[in-house]
Enzyme design. Sequence first.
Site, PDB file in Angstrom:
ATOM      1  N   TYR A 248      -8.798  11.232  11.575  1.00 59.98           N
ATOM      2  CA  TYR A 248      -9.755  12.177  11.009  1.00 59.98           C
ATOM      3  C   TYR A 248     -11.021  12.295  11.853  1.00 59.98           C
ATOM      4  O   TYR A 248     -11.726  13.296  11.787  1.00 59.98           O
ATOM      5  CB  TYR A 248     -10.140  11.762   9.579  1.00 59.98           C
TER       6      TYR A 248
ATOM      7  N   LYS B  59       1.906   0.644  10.564  1.00 60.98           N
ATOM      8  CA  LYS B  59       3.140   1.108  11.211  1.00 60.98           C
ATOM      9  C   LYS B  59       3.265   0.392  12.554  1.00 60.98           C
ATOM     10  O   LYS B  59       3.411   0.995  13.619  1.00 60.98           O
ATOM     11  CB  LYS B  59       3.095   2.631  11.379  1.00 60.98           C
TER      12      LYS B  59
ATOM     13  N   ASP C 195      -5.075   7.704   2.686  1.00 58.32           N
ATOM     14  CA  ASP C 195      -5.165   9.006   2.020  1.00 58.32           C
ATOM     15  C   ASP C 195      -3.878   9.291   1.264  1.00 58.32           C
ATOM     16  O   ASP C 195      -3.889   9.727   0.104  1.00 58.32           O
ATOM     17  CB  ASP C 195      -5.429  10.080   3.077  1.00 58.32           C
TER      18      ASP C 195
ATOM     19  N   ASP D 226       5.756   3.293   5.366  1.00 60.26           N
ATOM     20  CA  ASP D 226       6.832   4.062   4.740  1.00 60.26           C
ATOM     21  C   ASP D 226       7.526   3.241   3.661  1.00 60.26           C
ATOM     22  O   ASP D 226       7.877   3.766   2.591  1.00 60.26           O
ATOM     23  CB  ASP D 226       7.833   4.570   5.777  1.00 60.26           C
TER      24      ASP D 226
ATOM     25  N   ASP E 296      -3.216   8.583  -3.114  1.00 56.35           N
ATOM     26  CA  ASP E 296      -2.828   9.704  -3.967  1.00 56.35           C
ATOM     27  C   ASP E 296      -1.495   9.433  -4.656  1.00 56.35           C
ATOM     28  O   ASP E 296      -1.302   9.776  -5.825  1.00 56.35           O
ATOM     29  CB  ASP E 296      -2.738  10.996  -3.151  1.00 56.35           C
TER      30      ASP E 296
END
Length: 362
Positions: free
Chosen positions: A142, A192, A248, A224, A252
């Site tokens: 970001y 990851k 993020d 994942d 959610d």
Amino acid sequence: MHKTICLLPGDGIGPEITREAVQALDAVARRFGHAFSYESALIGGAAIDAKGQPLPAETIEACKKSDAIFLGAVGGPKWDHLDNTSRPEAGLLGIRKELELFANLRPALLFPELAGACLLRPDIARAGLDILVVRELTGCVYFGQPRGIETRDGERVGVNTMIYREQEIRRIVKLAFEAARLRRKKLCSCDKANVLEVSRLWRDVVSEVHQDFQDVALTHMYVDNAAMQLVRNPAQFDVLVTGNLFGDILSDEAAVITGSLGMLPSASLGAQAPGLFEPIHGSAPDIAGQDKANPLAAILSATMMLRLAFGLEREADALESAVRACLRDGYRTGDIMEAGKTLVGTRTMGELVRERIEGKIP
């Protein structure tokens, strides 16, 4: 106690739910003998319309002078045509950067009163869901440079840079360990590391910081797999810590499986005050101004403000208890409505919470 709060109502349903959070805070202040004063400022689309930019300088100044910041919501289709640096969301990213708010705390709690609204199988829901996602907020793709869209060999190429410095990882992980120490003493770090060098550094630093928190059980999980495990068996998690992009997504996901984004608060904190508190549900422009928005996430964000910004534990408990009492008594906004419950609007739900804070209804 007197505290100054900077209000950033923003866009869509932001002004409506901010109003109810403020009135709930005022009810708490009256009950416990405190005083809260407010200064409103522009951010997001509202700031674009009035000032031509999503984060005016005067908003930054108002935030810096306050003891805490409350944000409603930013964004909406009205401004979707603008480039990324000019859109409403740039105001939110900008204020986080200006105030060095590097830690986003998102609790995902399934209230027993809302078990029927949980999106998981009943047997999984019965095992409980009480997770705190700690998301790094000022690094990763970001904010990484270089970034942009350019032309290479006659075709467009989009570039974003995932980057983390060791000290950025260390400070967010330390905060996550401290949070886990106050809960069930379990921390899961999500990365990851099997394919990303950034994640390998992340994992190394997490393991190093763990040496100072041996009383907290640490596990590592690929992001994942973590996304799958949140749906398969969320009860295994206590505190999750991860980077900006992964956080993020995971926060959610953790939030929505509880039944509604309209119930979940968040806090963004830095090394120093002020912190920023906001519901995670977004601006919901399709229901703005219709008295349909659920104000409880905003009110619970005010609970986090009382607790984390002002150290007012009794007051925070009283406000949270008022919310739970409303749910226990069967009141619901449309997003959490169930058969046999009483449907109410934004204003009425806020009033019901205030009545229980003030003791008008036990």
